[in-house]
Design an enzyme around this catalytic site. Structure first.
Site, short mmCIF file in Angstrom:
data_model
loop_
_atom_site.label_atom_id
_atom_site.label_comp_id
_atom_site.label_asym_id
_atom_site.label_seq_id
_atom_site.Cartn_x
_atom_site.Cartn_y
_atom_site.Cartn_z
N ILE A 124 0.86 -1.17 -0.04
CA ILE A 124 0.00 0.01 0.15
C ILE A 124 0.89 1.37 0.12
O ILE A 124 0.48 2.26 -0.60
CB ILE A 124 -0.95 0.00 1.13
CG1 ILE A 124 -2.27 0.96 1.06
CG2 ILE A 124 -0.20 0.14 2.62
CD1 ILE A 124 -3.13 1.01 2.06
N LYS A 125 2.04 1.28 0.70
CA LYS A 125 2.76 2.52 0.54
C LYS A 125 3.41 3.01 -0.92
O LYS A 125 3.58 4.03 -1.08
CB LYS A 125 4.18 2.23 1.48
CG LYS A 125 5.09 1.10 0.88
CD LYS A 125 6.16 0.59 1.91
CE LYS A 125 6.92 -0.48 1.57
NZ LYS A 125 8.25 -0.31 2.41
#
Length: 245
Positions: A124-125
């Site tokens: 997700i980063k």
């Protein structure tokens, strides 16, 4: 359009190259580096940096002009042949076109333990301000991590009913990335019929983006690829085009 390298002034042809020679640091090693650079077409060749790497090797940076010209009209590259979508557009297309979540299985295969690339796309980063595929609500991500056996990846793809398999390869010594890709393609061919096989996407800094057909995969992504590009490609290939119109 014809261009020459730019160094100190436009069209001066100046280039900088770096390499390592299996020679102890010293004047003879620097002379060998200059000779090699001259044979590469750099003349005069200036050794601007030399640093020992242990007792038997030396790293060099050489600077100088070349006479070669580049015809930009003859340059062949793989252009993006699909629209770049926002996360919201990807989610909407998957929801309308597949009516279920798009399943992606990713891994670094063989002995490759460098997960930076696959994590940048999947986690997700994300990368460079873009969220990874885990951020997309309509995408299910199964990240198997590093040093995954090919058979294990195939089994996971079958178990998860993957729409796409993403493989990152950073280790390239002795063409390990090419051998691992060949093993991956063969393993899927042994396990699944062509029409059942998920999309195979490989990526890494040493892959040739134009070699997808030669490698037997659906797409090759090189350095600098972003999660948004990968997500847009998956939608382009997996969602019916009438939904995207």
């Amino acid at each position: 359009m014809i261009v020459r390298p730019y160094g100190d002034s436009t069209g001066d042809g100046m280039v900088q190259v770096s390499f390592t020679l299996p020679l102890p640091a010293g004047k003879r090693a620097e002379g060998a580096a200059a000779q090699l650079a001259q044979k590469m077409g750099i003349h005069p060749a200036m050794v601007v940096h030399a640093r020992p790497i242990g007792p038997d090797f030396t790293f060099f940076v050489v600077y100088g002009p070349v006479s070669h010209l580049v015809d930009t009209s003859a340059v062949q590259v793989v252009e993006r042949d699909f629209p770049l979508l926002t996360p919201a557009e990807v989610n909407q297309a998957v929801r309308r076109g597949l009516r279920r979540r798009l399943v992606v299985v990713g891994a670094c295969i063989g002995t490759d333990a460098h997960t930076v690339g696959i994590d940048a796309i999947l986690n997700i980063k994300g990368l460079a301000g873009e969220k990874g595929l885990e951020y997309y609500r309509e995408v299910k991500v199964v990240n198997l991590g590093a040093q995954v056996a090919v058979d294990e990846l195939v089994s996971a793809a079958v178990r998860e009913k993957a729409d796409a398999v993403l493989v990152s390869q950073v280790v390239t010594q002795r063409d390990a990335h090419l051998h691992n890709t060949a093993a991956l393609v063969q393993a899927f061919a042994d396990r699944l019929a062509p029409e059942q096989r998920p999309l195979l996407v490989v990526g890494g800094p040493r892959f040739d983006e134009s070699a997808a057909t030669e490698l037997g995969v659906d797409r090759v992504f090189g350095r600098g690829t972003t999660p948004r590009e990968v997500a847009s490609y998956l939608v382009h290939r997996l969602v019916p085009q009438e939904v995207l119109a």
